[in-house]
Design an enzyme around this catalytic site. Structure first.
Site, PDB file in Angstrom:
ATOM      1  N   ASP A   1      41.923  48.666  47.193  1.00 33.60           N
ATOM      2  CA  ASP A   1      41.568  49.866  47.909  1.00 33.60           C
ATOM      3  C   ASP A   1      42.623  50.412  49.158  1.00 33.60           C
ATOM      4  OD1 ASP A   1      39.372  52.058  48.903  1.00 33.60           O
ATOM      5  OD2 ASP A   1      38.782  50.222  49.443  1.00 33.60           O
TER       6      ASP A   1
ATOM      7  N   HIS B   1      48.230  57.042  44.324  1.00 30.36           N
ATOM      8  CA  HIS B   1      47.414  56.029  43.166  1.00 30.36           C
ATOM      9  C   HIS B   1      48.670  56.094  41.695  1.00 30.36           C
ATOM     10  CE1 HIS B   1      43.530  56.797  43.478  1.00 30.36           C
ATOM     11  NE2 HIS B   1      43.180  57.886  43.401  1.00 30.36           N
TER      12      HIS B   1
ATOM     13  N   LEU C   1      49.072  33.680  30.927  1.00 32.22           N
ATOM     14  CA  LEU C   1      48.988  35.212  32.161  1.00 32.22           C
ATOM     15  C   LEU C   1      47.563  35.662  31.247  1.00 32.22           C
ATOM     16  CD1 LEU C   1      48.259  36.070  35.401  1.00 32.22           C
ATOM     17  CD2 LEU C   1      50.029  37.331  34.892  1.00 32.22           C
TER      18      LEU C   1
HETATM   19  C1  FPP Z   1      41.320  53.449  45.478  1.00 39.42           C
HETATM   20  O1  FPP Z   1      41.542  54.057  46.325  1.00 39.42           O
HETATM   21  C2  FPP Z   1      41.704  52.585  43.716  1.00 39.42           C
HETATM   22  C3  FPP Z   1      41.033  53.407  42.809  1.00 39.42           C
HETATM   23  C4  FPP Z   1      40.095  54.291  42.891  1.00 39.42           C
HETATM   24  C5  FPP Z   1      41.596  53.210  42.078  1.00 39.42           C
HETATM   25  C6  FPP Z   1      42.709  52.095  41.431  1.00 39.42           C
HETATM   26  C7  FPP Z   1      43.820  52.161  40.484  1.00 39.42           C
HETATM   27  C8  FPP Z   1      44.731  51.822  40.433  1.00 39.42           C
HETATM   28  C9  FPP Z   1      45.666  51.139  41.231  1.00 39.42           C
HETATM   29  C10 FPP Z   1      46.140  52.797  39.680  1.00 39.42           C
HETATM   30  C11 FPP Z   1      45.191  52.746  37.910  1.00 39.42           C
HETATM   31  C12 FPP Z   1      45.835  51.840  37.902  1.00 39.42           C
HETATM   32  C13 FPP Z   1      45.977  51.289  36.399  1.00 39.42           C
HETATM   33  C14 FPP Z   1      46.391  49.951  35.960  1.00 39.42           C
HETATM   34  C15 FPP Z   1      45.930  52.652  35.427  1.00 39.42           C
HETATM   35  P1  FPP Z   1      40.548  54.942  47.106  1.00 39.42           P
HETATM   36  O2  FPP Z   1      41.609  56.057  46.371  1.00 39.42           O
HETATM   37  O3  FPP Z   1      39.529  54.449  46.673  1.00 39.42           O
HETATM   38  O4  FPP Z   1      41.967  55.083  48.766  1.00 39.42           O
HETATM   39  P2  FPP Z   1      41.665  55.500  49.661  1.00 39.42           P
HETATM   40  O5  FPP Z   1      39.748  54.256  49.814  1.00 39.42           O
HETATM   41  O6  FPP Z   1      41.998  55.414  50.557  1.00 39.42           O
HETATM   42  O7  FPP Z   1      40.652  56.728  49.189  1.00 39.42           O
END
Ligand code: FPP
Length: 241
Positions: free
Chosen positions: A18, A35, A129
């Site tokens: 997050d 991201h 893993l």
């Molecule tokens: C939360 O941050 C994160 C996500 C919704 C997506 C997580 C995705 C990745 C790390 C990239 C994709 C992964 C792969 C393996 C391709 P947020 O956007 O909710 O952050 P915020 O709460 O600060 O807005």
């Protein structure tokens, strides 16, 4: 949990990634750049898990609820996923990593579904893993799917309702091939489970850090393992003298 020295190492670490958006905002960048950096953190955690002897990792990469994000952000995340698949496809065998996808994958773009299925088949024999990628994943949805599977079997007479116990339920979840997590890491300080592995996290240790996911690299992973090593896990029992 596994341990070959005096320090207990979690066998399975689950991660709620997050804070990508907040990281991007703080840097004056677009959300997608957050991201992108988040994908680098995924790679860093895989490296750290291999270095520290963790056997299973589960990343919450895209939730069922994330389909409600703006279309452009969803498209960006899907193209990051495609790029990620290309990048790792050569490396899974090299590093003896098995990839398993959990979630309602039928909702993903069909080209991505095909590539993921290929990667899963190709890496199925790898044992160093296991990396579970939760995509279009929701824990309540997973439990509903498991209940349906079991109900169908009861209706067909291949399962008796008297036989249903914890093990039966676990064996009908998407995660049936993987032991429950020992440690849950959540970044960016939020104290919620967000519909992630609700059944499987019953006895996991929780570790919440203020660090935003794009900044969560090897050192941060190591700090989480160190915090885990200091926990006393009692599973509802009393401390032994
Ligand atoms: C939360 O941050 C994160 C996500 C919704 C997506 C997580 C995705 C990745 C790390 C990239 C994709 C992964 C792969 C393996 C391709 P947020 O956007 O909710 O952050 P915020 O709460 O600060 O807005």
């Amino acid at each position: 949990m596994s341990s070959d020295q005096s320090t207990p190492v979690p066998n399975h670490v689950a991660l709620i990634m997050d804070g990508n958006g907040r990281w991007a905002k703080a840097q004056g960048k677009k959300r997608l750049q957050g991201h992108e950096q988040g994908v680098e953190s995924v790679q860093a955690c895989v490296k750290a898990a291999l270095a520290h002897g963790v056997s299973y990792l589960t990343f919450y990469a895209f939730s069922e609820q994330n389909w409600n994000r703006p279309k452009l952000e969803i498209l960006g995340l899907m193209s990051l996923l495609e790029k990620f698949i290309k990048e790792v496809s050569g490396r899974l065998d090299e590093e003896e990593i098995r990839l398993i996808v959990i979630g309602r994958r039928q909702k993903l773009p069909s080209a991505i579904q095909k590539e993921l299925a290929k990667l899963e088949a190709k890496s199925a024999k790898n044992t160093k893993l296991v990396v579970q990628l939760a995509l279009s994943y929701g824990s309540r949805e997973e439990i509903i799917d498991a209940v349906k599977l079991m109900a169908d079997k009861v209706a067909q007479g291949t399962l008796s309702s008297d036989e249903i116990d914890e093990e039966t339920v676990s064996q009908h979840l998407y995660t049936r091939e993987v032991p429950d997590p020992d440690l849950l890491i959540r970044t960016s300080g939020e104290m919620r489970l967000s519909n992630f592995l609700l059944w499987q996290l019953s006895y996991a240790e929780l570790y919440v850090t203020e660090t935003l996911w794009p900044d969560f690299r090897e050192e941060s992973f190591k700090a989480a393992l160190e915090a885990f090593a200091k926990r006393s896990r009692r599973y509802g029992k009393v401390e032994e003298d």
